[in-house]
Each structure stands twice: as structure tokens, then as C-alpha cells.
Design an enzyme around this catalytic site. Structure first.
Site, PDB file in Angstrom:
ATOM      1  N   HIS A 155       4.326   6.467  13.287  1.00 25.63           N
ATOM      2  CA  HIS A 155       4.609   5.020  13.355  1.00 25.63           C
ATOM      3  C   HIS A 155       3.706   4.228  12.419  1.00 25.63           C
ATOM      4  O   HIS A 155       3.414   3.064  12.683  1.00 25.63           O
ATOM      5  CB  HIS A 155       4.452   4.497  14.786  1.00 25.63           C
ATOM      6  CG  HIS A 155       5.129   5.339  15.823  1.00 25.63           C
ATOM      7  ND1 HIS A 155       6.427   5.143  16.216  1.00 25.63           N
ATOM      8  CD2 HIS A 155       4.691   6.433  16.512  1.00 25.63           C
ATOM      9  CE1 HIS A 155       6.750   6.059  17.129  1.00 25.63           C
ATOM     10  NE2 HIS A 155       5.722   6.864  17.322  1.00 25.63           N
ATOM     11  N   SER A 276      -0.134  -7.538 -14.103  1.00 21.42           N
ATOM     12  CA  SER A 276       0.632  -8.753 -13.793  1.00 21.42           C
ATOM     13  C   SER A 276       0.501  -9.711 -14.972  1.00 21.42           C
ATOM     14  O   SER A 276      -0.495  -9.692 -15.692  1.00 21.42           O
ATOM     15  CB  SER A 276       0.058  -9.380 -12.518  1.00 21.42           C
ATOM     16  OG  SER A 276       0.215 -10.778 -12.543  1.00 21.42           O
ATOM     17  N   LYS A 282      -4.651  -7.451 -11.150  1.00 23.80           N
ATOM     18  CA  LYS A 282      -3.626  -6.573 -10.567  1.00 23.80           C
ATOM     19  C   LYS A 282      -3.463  -5.245 -11.293  1.00 23.80           C
ATOM     20  O   LYS A 282      -3.509  -5.165 -12.508  1.00 23.80           O
ATOM     21  CB  LYS A 282      -2.264  -7.289 -10.558  1.00 23.80           C
ATOM     22  CG  LYS A 282      -2.166  -8.412  -9.567  1.00 23.80           C
ATOM     23  CD  LYS A 282      -2.250  -7.952  -8.121  1.00 23.80           C
ATOM     24  CE  LYS A 282      -1.048  -7.437  -7.543  1.00 23.80           C
ATOM     25  NZ  LYS A 282       0.108  -7.906  -7.175  1.00 23.80           N
ATOM     26  N   GLU A 289       7.431   2.317  -7.309  1.00 23.97           N
ATOM     27  CA  GLU A 289       8.413   1.366  -6.750  1.00 23.97           C
ATOM     28  C   GLU A 289       9.792   1.578  -7.356  1.00 23.97           C
ATOM     29  O   GLU A 289      10.814   1.533  -6.666  1.00 23.97           O
ATOM     30  CB  GLU A 289       7.959  -0.075  -7.003  1.00 23.97           C
ATOM     31  CG  GLU A 289       6.725  -0.459  -6.201  1.00 23.97           C
ATOM     32  CD  GLU A 289       6.104  -1.763  -6.680  1.00 23.97           C
ATOM     33  OE1 GLU A 289       6.828  -2.640  -7.176  1.00 23.97           O
ATOM     34  OE2 GLU A 289       4.869  -1.894  -6.563  1.00 23.97           O
TER      35      GLU A 289
END
Ligand code: ARG
Length: 471
Positions: A155, A276, A282, A289
Site C-alpha cells: 500500500h 526545468s 530541478k 515518466e
């Protein structure tokens, strides 16, 4: 000039020509189409349906056509609809009437089925090679990280401690099954449709065993209707590719989580990260992704072909040419994902310190406290309840299980002694779990050895597989 002249009085509209043409996306089948044609013409020659000289000339010219297609000397035309008609048109342009004999006893329906199967068989081997590379990289990571302790989750809540080797070995098993699924798909499609002709076979005395063997299939099809209308192999392959994408996507999801600032278990190499445009600090795991995202299009390809096929009466219907863009897209997507994924996992670094620190919170050794009491004679259910109260007490006191002193433990049970601390030490918790497939070094080493055997065997088989080659 359109190939189906004769019956028609009017010229086809350019709209329909464009609409039903596959030539703009099936150039990759040219090689396999010509391979199939050479097998067919050799068969025609062998059976005396065309003369040996004619067969030889056709074969020679087909080889020249292939070379010209590969060197971009031939422009493939929409008005000839597909690869089969374009090749035949070039053949007839070059050798006239003899070229017109190639299509004796066959149809584009068996041609397209043969071409696609030949192509898919090679593609399966290429994807299997990617999988082997993935498994090799992961197995090396597993060898190096038997003592890299980390939380295991259920979980997405910290559950019990494991080691990083144990984690990657889980994925190795998934990728091994993916490999076998592809193997099954390969074997299942390894049946030659050539000779099915349009749908009902042919009255020419074709030697289907001969052409099937020339093309490297196990045997010819048993039924000509099935031969031309079966696209199970496309559906099965895209299903296997979809499951691969599920595995890649789950792994990528975890890589994204583990690379996040709050987790920090993994450090992605700069080469596979992006920045970024506005936030200078970043470092984003875009590659992971995108692989996660691309799983969606492969599932889309699967849904597309399943839906296309579900209502088609036997035998061939034009709907079925939708198979190609779907399976080409799925294959191209999976191949590009693997090349990036393999580079990414090869260069990412586990942060051992962060992983171990993460094991110090979240009471991930609570089960071990219960096991401790059970080993001292208490029933597991009673022990479970007591440890639940201990955890609750820890939360109130803002302490970890390691930070509770013996007196505090004894408040819950007299069975607690000094040796409890040894029991809940993270390394010991992992090393105690020696069941087959568990995270203890002993179990991990056995698993790694087994993976090595798998790799050795399959690499040998792959090495000996010859991609389709024009005989
Ligand atoms: N381009 C067609 C396909 O990809 C080949 C078969 C055409 N057959 C036909 N009867 N129109 O499926």
C-alpha cells in the site's frame, strides 16, 4: 493505371486510393514480401507450374527490385495500394509477361499474412534481446546490492525490510516471464499461410510443405480460411507487449518515486534526466515518466486490434489491414522504451545511506517483534496484539522500536529480554528471511545463480537464431 482494371468501367477516385492504401506505412515489409515471393516462385518452378527458367528470372528480378527498394531507387506508389502490388508492378515492368506469372495460385491475402508473420518473428527476437539486456543489467545490480537494505512496501506504506537486490530480482522474474510469453507467441505463429490463396486454397499443385520450410516455418496451416483470416498472432504479440509495458511502467513509477526528494533512494544519472525551464534546482526523471506514459499507446494498439477483429466474418476483410499500424506502433514503442530504460537503469545509483535511514522509521521491524514473542512461546495472534500496543506507545512517545528500553518492553510482556535488540536489527531482520525467494543473502545468491543459468541458456539460443534471411 490501377491494378484491378478489367471489371471496372470507371477509374477509382483518388480519395479511395489514398484511403485504402497501406504503402505509406509498410515499406518495412518489402524484404519479407520479396522473401515470400521468392519462396512461392521456387515452389511454382519445382511443381512445373512455371518453367525453371521463368522461376529463375523472376527470382533474380525480385532480388534486384529489393535492392532498388532498399537503395530508394524505386518509388512505392499509393496507386498500387500496398507492398505486394508495388513489387509485382515493378516485376512486370521489368520482365513483362513472365512477371505476370508470379501471382499464380496465390492471393494478397496469403501474402500479407506471410509477410507479417515473417516480420513479427524477427521483431520478437529483437525484443527478446532487449529483455536479455535488461535482465543482465538488473542481475548485476542484484549482485552488488545484497547488503543494501531498504524498506519493502505494501500500500506504499513501509512494511518490512528487504534489500535492493531482492527488489530488482522481483522485476527480473517479471521480465523472464515476458521473455517466455514472446517465445510462446513466436511458436504459436510459426505456421505458414502461403497456399491458402484468397480463402479456399488453390487447384494448382502447390507444395506447401516445401515453401513453408523454405520460409522457416514449422508447418503449413491446416485450414485456408484460418490461414488468411487469423490475426491471433498480432493480438497475442501486442498483449505480450502490453504486459511488458505494464512491467516497465510499474518499475518507472517506482523509479520516479524513489528519485523524489522525499524518498531519495535512487539517483538518476544526469544523462537520463532533464531540467526545468524556470526552476534551476530541478532534475526531473522525464525518461521514466515518458515510458510510463507510452504504456498507454501500446494498450491502445491492443484495444484497437481486438476491437477491429471481433466482428469480422471469415475470411479476409479489409478491416484487417488495420493490424499493421497497430503492431508496428506497439513494436516501435516497446523497442524505444527498452533502449532508454536500459540506459537509465544501468546508470542510476542506489543511495544506500538513504535507504537504510528509511528503514529506521515506520516500524518496519514490528513483525519481527511479534515473531520474537512467538518464538518464546506466545501464539502469533496474541503477540500481534501486544506489538500493536507497543507501536501505539512508540507513536505517543515519538520513539522507534529500537529506542524503547527493555523496561518499557517488559511492561508489555515478561518474555522480552536483551536479545530483542538483536532481533530487530534491520540487517538481522532481512537475513532471517531465508525462505526461497526471500531477501536473505543466502536466498538472493541462489536466485542470482538461477538467473545466470537462464541468461546463459537463452543468450545461446538467441545467438543461434538466424533472423530471416533470403535463402
Ligand atoms: N494491404 C492488404 C492488407 O494489408 C493486403 C491484402 C489485400 N487483400 C484484399 N483482398 N484487398 O491487409
Amino acid at each position: 493505371m490501377q491494378y484491378f482494371s478489367g471489371r471496372f468501367k470507371e477509374k477509382a477516385s483518388n480519395l479511395i486510393l489514398d484511403f485504402h492504401s497501406t504503402i505509406n506505412f509498410e515499406e518495412r515489409l518489402a524484404y519479407y514480401d520479396i522473401m515470400g515471393s521468392i519462396a512461392h516462385v521456387r515452389g511454382l518452378g519445382k511443381q512445373g507450374i512455371v518453367s525453371n527458367d521463368e522461376a529463375t528470372l523472376i527470382e533474380k528480378t525480385l532480388r534486384e527490385i529489393l535492392e532498388d527498394i532498399e537503395n530508394k531507387k524505386i518509388k512505392l506508389l499509393v496507386e498500387y495500394e500496398d507492398i505486394h502490388m508495388n513489387v509485382e508492378k515493378n516485376l512486370i515492368d521489368r520482365i513483362g509477361d513472365i512477371g505476370k506469372k508470379l501471382h499464380t495460385g496465390r492471393s494478397r491475402n496469403d501474402q500479407t499474412a506471410v509477410d507479417l508473420k515473417l516480420y513479427l518473428k524477427d521483431e520478437i527476437k529483437k525484443i527478446q534481446s532487449y529483455l536479455i539486456e535488461t535482465i543482465e543489467i538488473l542481475n548485476n545490480i542484484a549482485k552488488e546490492n545484497k547488503k543494501t537494505f531498504m524498506p519493502g512496501f505494501t500500500h506504499l506504506q513501509k512494511a518490512q525490510p528487504i534489500c535492493f537486490s531482492h527488489y530488482v530480482l522481483g522485476y527480473i522474474e517479471m521480465f523472464k516471464r515476458d521473455y517466455k510469453r514472446l517465445e510462446n507467441a513466436f511458436n504459436m505463429m510459426n505456421v505458414c499461410p502461403l497456399g491458402s490463396a484468397a480463402l479456399a486454397g488453390t487447384s494448382y499443385p502447390l507444395d506447401m510443405e516445401y515453401t513453408s520450410e523454405l520460409l522457416g516455418f514449422e508447418r503449413p496451416v491446416w485450414n485456408s480460411l484460418d490461414g488468411v483470416s487469423d490475426r491471433d498472432h498480432v493480438m497475442e504479440l501486442i498483449s505480450a507487449l502490453s504486459i511488458i509495458m505494464v512491467h516497465l511502467s510499474r518499475f518507472c513509477e517506482e523509479i520516479i518515486i524513489y528519485c523524489s526528494n522525499d524518498f531519495g533512494y535512487l539517483e538518476m544519472s544526469d544523462a537520463f534526466s532533464t531540467g526545468s525551464s524556470i526552476m534551476p534546482q530541478k532534475k526531473n526523471p522525464d525518461a521514466a515518466e515518458l515510458i510510463r506514459g507510452k504504456s498507454g499507446r501500446v494498450f491502445g494498439d491492443l484495444m484497437g486490434i481486438l476491437t477491429t477483429m471481433k466482428g469480422i466474418p471469415l475470411a479476409y476483410n479489409k478491416d484487417m489491414q488495420e493490424d499493421k499500424e497497430a503492431v508496428f506502433d506497439a513494436l516501435d514503442t516497446v523497442k524505444s522504451c527498452f533502449s532508454v530504460f536500459n540506459g537509465m537503469i544501468k546508470t542510476m545509483k542506489p543511495n544506500k545511506k538513504r535507504m537504510l535511514e528509511a528503514c529506521q522509521s515506520g516500524f518496519i521491524n514490528a513483525t519481527d517483534v511479534a515473531d520474537y514473542l512467538t518464538n518464546k512461546g506466545m501464539s502469533f495472534r496474541d503477540a500481534y496484539k501486544i506489538v500493536g500496543s507497543i507501536v501505539s506507545d512508540c507513536i505517543d512517545k515519538d520513539k522507534s522500536l529500537e529506542e524503547m528500553n527493555l523496561e518499557e518492553y517488559k511492561n508489555f510482556s515478561d518474555l522480552f529480554e536483551e536479545d530483542i535488540y538483536n532481533e530487530i536489527n534491520i540487517e538481522n531482520c532481512v537475513e532471517k528471511r531465508t525462505t526461497k525467494g526471500g531477501p536473505a543473502e543466502k536466498s538472493i545468491s541462489l536466485h542470482i545463480e538461477d538467473v545466470e543459468k537462464f541468461l546463459k541458456k537463452e543468450i545461446e539460443i538467441l545467438k543461434n537464431y538466424k533472423l530471416n534471411d533470403i535463402f
